[in-house]
Design a protein around this motif. Structure first.
Motif, short mmCIF file in Angstrom:
data_model
loop_
_atom_site.label_atom_id
_atom_site.label_comp_id
_atom_site.label_asym_id
_atom_site.label_seq_id
_atom_site.Cartn_x
_atom_site.Cartn_y
_atom_site.Cartn_z
N ASP A 1 -23.57 -45.80 68.08
CA ASP A 1 -25.03 -45.42 68.78
C ASP A 1 -25.46 -46.60 69.81
O ASP A 1 -25.71 -46.43 70.91
N LEU A 2 -25.72 -47.42 68.92
CA LEU A 2 -26.29 -48.87 69.68
C LEU A 2 -25.32 -49.36 70.69
O LEU A 2 -25.72 -49.89 71.73
N VAL A 3 -24.28 -49.41 70.33
CA VAL A 3 -22.99 -49.99 71.25
C VAL A 3 -23.22 -49.01 72.50
O VAL A 3 -23.09 -49.53 73.61
N ARG A 4 -22.90 -47.60 72.28
CA ARG A 4 -22.94 -46.88 73.40
C ARG A 4 -24.30 -47.04 74.15
O ARG A 4 -24.04 -47.20 75.63
N ARG A 5 -25.41 -47.16 73.88
CA ARG A 5 -26.37 -47.32 74.73
C ARG A 5 -26.51 -48.66 75.25
O ARG A 5 -27.10 -48.72 76.46
N VAL B 1 -26.40 -51.94 80.23
CA VAL B 1 -25.66 -53.25 80.90
C VAL B 1 -25.20 -52.60 82.15
O VAL B 1 -25.18 -53.04 83.27
N ARG B 2 -24.47 -51.38 82.21
CA ARG B 2 -23.60 -50.73 83.40
C ARG B 2 -24.61 -50.64 84.34
O ARG B 2 -24.49 -50.87 85.61
N ASP B 3 -25.62 -49.79 84.02
CA ASP B 3 -26.63 -49.17 85.00
C ASP B 3 -27.81 -50.14 85.39
O ASP B 3 -28.25 -49.81 86.41
N THR B 4 -28.14 -51.01 84.38
CA THR B 4 -29.24 -51.62 84.72
C THR B 4 -28.96 -53.10 84.91
O THR B 4 -29.68 -53.81 85.84
N VAL B 5 -28.14 -53.93 84.25
CA VAL B 5 -28.02 -55.30 84.33
C VAL B 5 -26.83 -55.70 85.47
O VAL B 5 -27.24 -56.68 86.27
N VAL B 6 -25.75 -54.90 85.49
CA VAL B 6 -24.73 -55.49 86.45
C VAL B 6 -25.21 -55.43 87.78
O VAL B 6 -25.01 -56.49 88.60
N LEU C 1 -35.95 -57.76 82.47
CA LEU C 1 -34.61 -57.20 81.82
C LEU C 1 -35.05 -56.94 80.23
O LEU C 1 -34.56 -55.95 79.76
N GLN C 2 -35.51 -57.89 79.62
CA GLN C 2 -35.93 -57.68 78.25
C GLN C 2 -36.91 -56.47 77.99
O GLN C 2 -36.71 -55.82 76.99
N ARG C 3 -37.90 -56.28 78.89
CA ARG C 3 -38.52 -55.26 78.77
C ARG C 3 -37.93 -53.90 78.81
O ARG C 3 -38.19 -52.93 78.12
N ALA C 4 -36.98 -53.82 79.74
CA ALA C 4 -35.91 -52.73 79.97
C ALA C 4 -35.37 -52.45 78.64
O ALA C 4 -34.97 -51.09 78.09
N ALA C 5 -34.90 -53.66 78.09
CA ALA C 5 -33.80 -53.24 76.96
C ALA C 5 -34.60 -52.82 75.72
O ALA C 5 -34.22 -51.94 74.92
N ARG C 6 -35.94 -53.44 75.62
CA ARG C 6 -36.91 -52.88 74.64
C ARG C 6 -37.24 -51.44 74.74
O ARG C 6 -37.18 -50.76 73.52
N ASP C 7 -37.46 -50.91 75.95
CA ASP C 7 -37.69 -49.56 76.12
C ASP C 7 -36.66 -48.76 75.74
O ASP C 7 -36.56 -47.49 75.34
N ALA C 8 -35.38 -49.36 76.12
CA ALA C 8 -33.95 -48.59 75.64
C ALA C 8 -33.82 -48.50 74.03
O ALA C 8 -32.67 -48.05 73.81
N GLY C 9 -34.53 -49.31 73.42
CA GLY C 9 -34.12 -49.26 72.17
C GLY C 9 -32.85 -50.14 71.54
O GLY C 9 -32.37 -50.02 70.54
N ILE C 10 -32.54 -51.15 72.36
CA ILE C 10 -31.35 -52.04 72.08
C ILE C 10 -31.73 -53.56 72.02
O ILE C 10 -30.78 -54.55 71.89
N PRO D 1 -19.36 -55.67 68.01
CA PRO D 1 -19.37 -54.73 69.38
C PRO D 1 -20.60 -54.57 70.33
O PRO D 1 -20.41 -54.34 71.09
N VAL D 2 -21.84 -54.64 69.45
CA VAL D 2 -22.91 -54.66 70.51
C VAL D 2 -22.92 -56.02 71.33
O VAL D 2 -23.27 -56.10 72.26
N PHE D 3 -22.67 -57.11 70.81
CA PHE D 3 -22.75 -58.36 71.49
C PHE D 3 -21.43 -58.20 72.81
O PHE D 3 -21.64 -58.92 73.81
N GLU D 4 -20.35 -57.57 72.22
CA GLU D 4 -19.38 -57.76 73.24
C GLU D 4 -19.96 -56.71 74.42
O GLU D 4 -19.60 -57.06 75.58
N ALA D 5 -20.49 -55.64 74.15
CA ALA D 5 -21.05 -54.47 75.29
C ALA D 5 -22.22 -55.35 75.98
O ALA D 5 -21.97 -55.22 77.21
N ALA D 6 -22.93 -56.15 75.42
CA ALA D 6 -23.83 -57.17 76.21
C ALA D 6 -23.43 -57.95 76.91
O ALA D 6 -23.70 -58.21 78.28
#
Length: 399
Positions: A13-17, A22-27, A48-57, A78-83
């Protein structure tokens, strides 16, 4: 022996989120700034970090007691790869170098007081840090034992004197973890100590940014001088003269997390390239249907999957509490070169577009190339790997 490569549902679930974030906010932000983090600036990091914190990741690697998810090495992969799918992704999740490695080191070695003063704000993203070991020749580099920076006792603490360079993230860091020699001479395998040095210490001076191929590391790669830099006894991280041993605590995991993040960029490059070959028509057919292009696509898939397998193998050893020195060297060498091959092939498949600023492949190429030098050049790792192999086949003399 049972082998299970599945991750728990919470990790999946953490990987998916993370992928969605990353796709919608970071890229979009990364593309807007051409992949150059200095063009985005410190404010972008905080947002970006505030947004990641709000997203729970946020901070998947940090201990739960300090606001992180407390993931082990295999689950980080897999989480680091996703990031890492974006150059800005690791920064957003607070898993970019050198902070990520310093969080790991502090969690393992620091006193409770040091954890409150340094680990807590670092894991929370309110400050950044740097790791000051590398020195100009003939000082510490691929051979850490060449460490020339010294620390001598003074009333109430230590005085550090030395010259460091290629210190990633030094500009704007809240503190440095400085490696200095407290006994012996340059060339000795022991005698190093780690010190926590606050950035406002008048004895630590940032000289300049060293201009490099890569530009995705916030705070740059800097030249730093320690001149009469006095710190208290409380600034010693771990035990005196045990710095090289503590460096191994940081080094193996940091090699693997670098590989995880860069594997994300390899995947991104492959996605860009394959998408281009599917849309582009040449000689009456899709580019993707031409044999030479299919070979490059297949070779990229092979390099990506082989890299992922080597990372997980080394991470499993680390999760068992083993040093995994041999396996992390093998994985780091292979992945650094595989990522380069993947991005290089992606550029080739995209042709003129690949070397343009219309896509970020040229930026990825510039960013990936130094990885074959950072964390130990491929040649140094090959020397160490070969030396261990030879030792296994060398008879031990008996009296």
């Amino acid at each position: 022996m049972a082998i299970d490569l599945r991750h728990g549902e919470d990790v999946e679930d953490l990987v998916r989120r993370s992928e969605e974030f990353v796709r919608d906010t970071v890229v979009p932000l990364e593309e807007r700034h051409g992949g150059v983090i200095s063009a985005a600036g410190e404010q972008a990091r905080l947002e970006l970090q505030r947004a990641a914190r709000d997203a729970g990741i946020f901070a998947p690697h940090a201990p739960r007691a300090y606001g992180g998810h407390g993931l082990g090495m295999c689950d980080r992969a897999p989480v680091f790869e996703a990031a890492g799918y974006s150059l800005f992704g690791p920064l957003a999740l607070n898993i970019a170098a050198p902070d990520e490695g310093n969080v790991h080191l502090l969690a393992e070695v620091a006193t409770e007081a040091q954890k409150q003063r340094y680990l807590a704000p670092l894991a929370g993203g309110s400050i950044r840090s740097c790791f000051a070991m590398t020195e100009p020749a003939p000082g510490a580099g691929s051979d850490p034992s060449a460490l020339a920076t010294t620390a001598v006792r003074v009333p109430g603490g230590w005085r550090i004197d030395g010259h460091k360079w290629f210190i990633t993230g030094a500009d704007g860091a809240g503190f440095a973890i400085c490696m200095a020699r407290t006994s012996g001479v340059a060339g000795d395998r022991g005698g190093a100590t780690m010190f926590l040095v606050d950035a406002d210490n008048p004895g630590m001076r940032l000289v300049r940014h060293v201009e490099t191929l890569d530009e995705s590391m916030i705070g740059g790669h800097c030249e730093v001088r320690f001149e009469g830099c006095v710190v208290s006894d409380d600034a010693v991280l771990g035990a005196v003269d045990e710095g090289f041993a503590y460096a191994q605590v940081r080094l193996g995991p940091a090699r693997m997390t670098h590989c995880m993040r860069w594997l994300g960029i390899a995947r991104r490059a492959q996605d860009i390239a394959v998408g281009h070959t599917v849309r582009r028509e040449l000689f009456g057919t899709r580019l993707a249907d031409l044999g030479m292009v299919q070979q490059m696509i297949a070779d990229n898939e092979i390099d990506i999957e082989a890299s992922r397998a080597l990372i997980l193998r080394a991470c499993w050893e680390l999760d068992q509490g083993r040093s995994a020195t041999r396996l992390t060297s093998i994985a780091k060498t292979f992945v650094a070169e595989a990522v380069w091959r993947v991005v290089d092939r992606a550029v080739q498949m995209c042709g003129a577009v690949g070397i343009s600023h219309d896509v970020l492949l040229a930026r990825f190429l510039r960013e990936a190339r130094p990885f074959r030098i950072y964390d130990g050049p491929s040649e140094t790792h090959r020397w160490a790997i070969a030396r261990r192999a030879v030792a296994r086949h060398t008879p031990t003399e008996t009296a």
